[in-house]
Structures are given as structure tokens and as C-alpha cells.
Design a protein around this motif. Structure first.
Motif, short mmCIF file in Angstrom:
data_model
loop_
_atom_site.label_atom_id
_atom_site.label_comp_id
_atom_site.label_asym_id
_atom_site.label_seq_id
_atom_site.Cartn_x
_atom_site.Cartn_y
_atom_site.Cartn_z
N ALA A 163 0.46 4.44 -2.39
CA ALA A 163 0.42 5.80 -1.85
C ALA A 163 1.37 6.73 -2.60
O ALA A 163 1.02 7.87 -2.93
CB ALA A 163 0.75 5.76 -0.35
N ARG A 164 2.60 6.25 -2.89
CA ARG A 164 3.57 7.10 -3.61
C ARG A 164 3.06 7.42 -5.00
O ARG A 164 3.16 8.56 -5.46
CB ARG A 164 4.92 6.38 -3.66
CG ARG A 164 5.71 6.44 -2.37
CD ARG A 164 7.17 6.04 -2.59
NE ARG A 164 7.26 4.61 -2.95
CZ ARG A 164 7.35 3.63 -2.06
NH1 ARG A 164 7.35 3.93 -0.76
NH2 ARG A 164 7.45 2.37 -2.45
N LEU A 165 2.49 6.41 -5.71
CA LEU A 165 2.02 6.66 -7.06
C LEU A 165 0.82 7.59 -7.09
O LEU A 165 0.70 8.46 -7.97
CB LEU A 165 1.65 5.33 -7.73
CG LEU A 165 1.17 5.42 -9.19
CD1 LEU A 165 2.23 6.05 -10.08
CD2 LEU A 165 0.79 4.03 -9.71
N SER A 212 0.82 -1.21 0.00
CA SER A 212 0.00 0.00 0.00
C SER A 212 0.85 1.26 0.00
O SER A 212 0.42 2.33 -0.45
CB SER A 212 -0.94 0.00 1.21
OG SER A 212 -0.20 -0.07 2.42
N HIS A 213 2.10 1.14 0.49
CA HIS A 213 3.00 2.30 0.45
C HIS A 213 3.36 2.65 -1.00
O HIS A 213 3.47 3.83 -1.35
CB HIS A 213 4.27 2.01 1.27
CG HIS A 213 4.01 1.86 2.73
ND1 HIS A 213 3.85 2.94 3.57
CD2 HIS A 213 3.86 0.74 3.49
CE1 HIS A 213 3.64 2.50 4.81
NE2 HIS A 213 3.64 1.17 4.79
N ASP A 214 3.52 1.62 -1.85
CA ASP A 214 3.79 1.87 -3.26
C ASP A 214 2.61 2.58 -3.92
O ASP A 214 2.79 3.51 -4.72
CB ASP A 214 4.07 0.55 -3.98
CG ASP A 214 5.29 -0.16 -3.42
OD1 ASP A 214 6.31 0.50 -3.19
OD2 ASP A 214 5.20 -1.39 -3.20
N TYR A 239 -2.16 -4.06 -7.41
CA TYR A 239 -2.09 -4.23 -5.94
C TYR A 239 -3.35 -4.91 -5.44
O TYR A 239 -4.47 -4.54 -5.79
CB TYR A 239 -1.94 -2.86 -5.27
CG TYR A 239 -2.11 -2.90 -3.76
CD1 TYR A 239 -1.16 -3.51 -2.95
CD2 TYR A 239 -3.24 -2.33 -3.17
CE1 TYR A 239 -1.33 -3.56 -1.58
CE2 TYR A 239 -3.40 -2.35 -1.80
CZ TYR A 239 -2.45 -2.98 -1.00
OH TYR A 239 -2.62 -3.02 0.35
N SER A 297 -1.13 9.70 1.42
CA SER A 297 -0.53 8.95 2.51
C SER A 297 -1.01 7.49 2.49
O SER A 297 -2.04 7.17 1.91
CB SER A 297 -0.89 9.58 3.86
OG SER A 297 -2.29 9.44 4.11
N GLN A 298 -0.22 6.63 3.18
CA GLN A 298 -0.62 5.21 3.23
C GLN A 298 -1.96 5.01 3.94
O GLN A 298 -2.80 4.22 3.46
CB GLN A 298 0.49 4.38 3.91
CG GLN A 298 0.28 2.87 3.85
CD GLN A 298 -0.61 2.36 4.97
OE1 GLN A 298 -0.70 2.99 6.03
NE2 GLN A 298 -1.28 1.24 4.74
N GLY A 358 0.16 9.82 -4.77
CA GLY A 358 0.48 11.10 -4.13
C GLY A 358 -0.33 11.35 -2.88
O GLY A 358 -0.67 12.51 -2.58
N ALA A 415 -4.32 3.95 -9.21
CA ALA A 415 -2.94 3.61 -8.87
C ALA A 415 -2.83 2.14 -8.48
O ALA A 415 -1.89 1.44 -8.89
CB ALA A 415 -2.45 4.50 -7.72
#
Length: 332
Positions: free
Chosen positions: A9-11, A5-7, A46, A15-16, A13, A40
Motif C-alpha cells: 500500500a505504501r509503495l 499488504s501495508h508495504d 509480495y 490504502s491497505q 500510494g 508494487a
């Protein structure tokens, strides 16, 4: 490396925690953000972890379905739409097929691994519903309930269906009736018999106990009951059966005895399973919405899991209709 889920979140833009909330359709996250997160997640392929979701929400998104009579052709026709509706609502279905409610191991249902339970083959003397209630496990009845106030159930107008049969057959000149009903500890068996008896009584016709058989909703019940009914000094001209499977047993027993249906004997079932319409049977029966029976049970359970129902109980009742085919005719 597994996508997390962090990936996502980065894509996206964000937060996790926002990703977790967005994928749960949390109303605190705007629609635009939820759509951005889903795009995303789809790009990264995911798949949210059910274990992680359970830890964060204390919800497993799993529902248990108890069916103690899986050999009965009725149940596959309600289990499939039940599964599909639960899936649509975001829940996974776990089928439990013990021989009786009492054989269902407590740890399989009551260890908080399930958000709710559908009871599809309950009897009036089952202890399982009370046990689930004491443990605070949301549950609903499908097809059968306990007959007590406070049940949450998706059921059929069984009494009304029984009345329909008598009201169709009495004008055809039938006066000598028999019934091969379901087990006495099932609300479906009791209500169908009651409606049939009440409508006969309205016409001034009785249904003596020596023309009644009761048993499981199974082929053998019908097949084994008919010979004794035909051996009576004044045999019936019409038999109302507790369900289509019982009626098919009666049809086969009539064939074995050389009794012509419908010339010598009218036979009527209940449920209108798909096989009732097969050319080999063409069974006259009582119809209700099998798929909707299951779907409304799923929706009711999800509402109960979410705390959206009245504590006093709720019974959703489907109407019935008489379906004339080739196994009924005027009395001779």
C-alpha cells in the motif's frame, strides 16, 4: 521481515484495503489502480496470505476433486487439464482418492474448507451428491452424473457414441455382436450400452444377455469376460467395450486365446485415450475431447460457486466421433 499488504500500500500510494480489493480484482477498484497495486506487489515479491483472504472473503479458493478409481488410466488425462483450468480461474485443487464415495470423510469435504467439489467417479446410487446439496456445497459431475434432473455436469454424448459403433459395424456385415460394458450403476456404462442396443435394433439385430458382460471400467473386466463369450456355440464377430481400458483387456485375452484381431474378431473401445493410438494397440474407438471435458467442468463449478447458474441444473454434453484404426474389419 515478511512483506505485508501495508508495504504494498505504501509503495503504491493507496490504502491497505484498496490493495486487498485490487488483488482480488474487485470491480470497485479502477483498472489503473489495480495495475499499480500489482506492479508494487511484484516489485516487493509480495504473496497474498490465503488465510487472510479466507477470513475476509469467507472463500478458501480451494476445490476438492473426488476420484475413487485413480488406477484407471482415464483419470490422469482429465485431472491434469482440470487442475490447470482451476488454477487459471484462481482456485487450488485438492485431490481426494478414497476407494468409494462413502469412504470420503465428511469433515474433509463438508467442513467449509472447500468452495466446491468435482465428482469424477460418481455412481447412480451414491449418497454423496445429496449430502453435498444438503450442506449447500456447490458441486459438479465430471464424466459421470447421477442421471437425475438438476445435475450440474460435464459429460459426453455416451448414447450417441454407442450408436456410432453399431452404425459403423453393421454395414461391415457383422451380425453376431457382444458387449463388455461398464458397471450397471454408472451412467456412462448404461448410456453407451443403450445407444449400441438401439442402433442394433434399428438394423433388426438383437444383443442377447448371454453375449453381454458388465463390470468396472478396468482391464480385468475385458480380459476375464472374453473367454466365456468366445465359448458360446455361436461366438461374436465383434465386441464393443465400455472403454479403451476394457478393450485392451479384450485384445490381450484374444491374443492369449489365439484369436486374431481384426481377422477373427473386431474390437472397439471408447474414450480414445492416448495409449489407444500406440502402435502396439492401434485400437478402433470412439473419441471425445478429454481435455475439454475437464475444462468445462472447472468453468461450470466456478460459475456455480459464484451463483451464476440456473438452479434447475445444467448438463454440458461433448460430441463423439468414430476413430477407425486397426482392430475392426468386415465380418468373415
Amino acid at each position: 521481515m515478511a512483506i505485508t499488504s501495508h508495504d504494498v500500500a505504501r509503495l503504491a500510494g493507496v490504502s491497505q484495503p484498496t490493495v486487498s480489493r485490487a488483488l482480488r480484482d474487485d470491480p470497485r477498484v479502477s483498472r489503473a489502480t489495480r495495475e499499480k497495486v500489482r506492479r508494487a506487489a511484484a516489485l516487493l515479491e509480495y504473496v497474498p496470505s490465503e488465510a487472510g483472504r479466507t477470513l475476509s472473503t469467507r472463500a478458501t479458493r480451494r476445490v476438492g476433486v473426488i476420484v475413487t478409481d485413480l488406477t484407471n488410466p482415464f483419470y490422469p488425462h482429465v485431472v491434469a487439464p482440470l487442475h490447470d483450468e482451476l488454477e487459471r480461474l484462481g482456485y487450488r485443487m485438492m485431490l481426494v482418492t478414497e476407494r468409494s464415495d462413502e469412504a470420503v470423510a465428511e469433515e474433509r469435504l463438508l467442513d467449509q474448507s472447500l468452495d466446491g467439489v468435482v465428482l469424477a467417479t460418481a455412481t447412480t446410487d451414491s449418497r454423496l451428491p445429496a449430502l453435498l446439496e444438503r450442506r449447500g456445497t456447490p458441486h459438479v459431475f465430471l464424466n459421470r452424473d447421477t442421471g437425475r434432473p438438476g445435475d450440474f455436469a460435464s459429460v459426453v454424448d455416451n448414447e450417441g457414441g454407442g450408436r456410432l459403433v453399431a452404425r459403423e459395424l453393421v454395414p461391415l456385415g457383422h451380425r453376431r455382436f457382444a458387449g463388455v460394458f461398464g458397471a450397471a450403476n454408472t451412467t456412462t456404462g448404461r448410456a453407451r450400452e443403450l445407444g449400441f442396443r438401439l442402433a442394433l435394433a434399428d438394423a433388426g439385430i438383437g444383443l442377447p444377455e448371454d453375449r453381454v458382460a458388465r463390470g468396472p471400467f478396468a482391464y480385468e473386466t475385458g480380459y476375464e469376460a472374453l473367454p466365456a463369450l468366445l465359448a458360446a456355440a455361436d461366438p461374436p464377430t465383434a465386441v464393443f467395450c465400455g472403454n479403451d481400458v476394457v478393450a485392451i483387456g479384450v485384445l490381450n485375452a484374444a491374443l492369449a486365446a489365439g484369436v486374431k484381431v481384426p481377422d477373427d474378431l473386431t474390437v472397439v473401445g471408447f474414450d480414445d485415450l492416448p495409449m489407444a493410438a500406440w502402435e502396439v494397440f492401434r485400437l478402433t474407438t470412439v473419441r471425445h475431447g478429454l481435455g475439454e471435458l475437464a475444462r468445462q467442468a472447472a468453468r461450470l463449478l466456478v460459475r456455480r460457486i459464484g451463483g451464476e447458474v440456473d438452479r434447475a441444473g445444467e448438463r454440458l454434453v461433448l460430441p463423439t466421433e468414430f476413430v477407425p484404426r486397426a482392430t475392426h474389419a468386415p465380418a468373415r
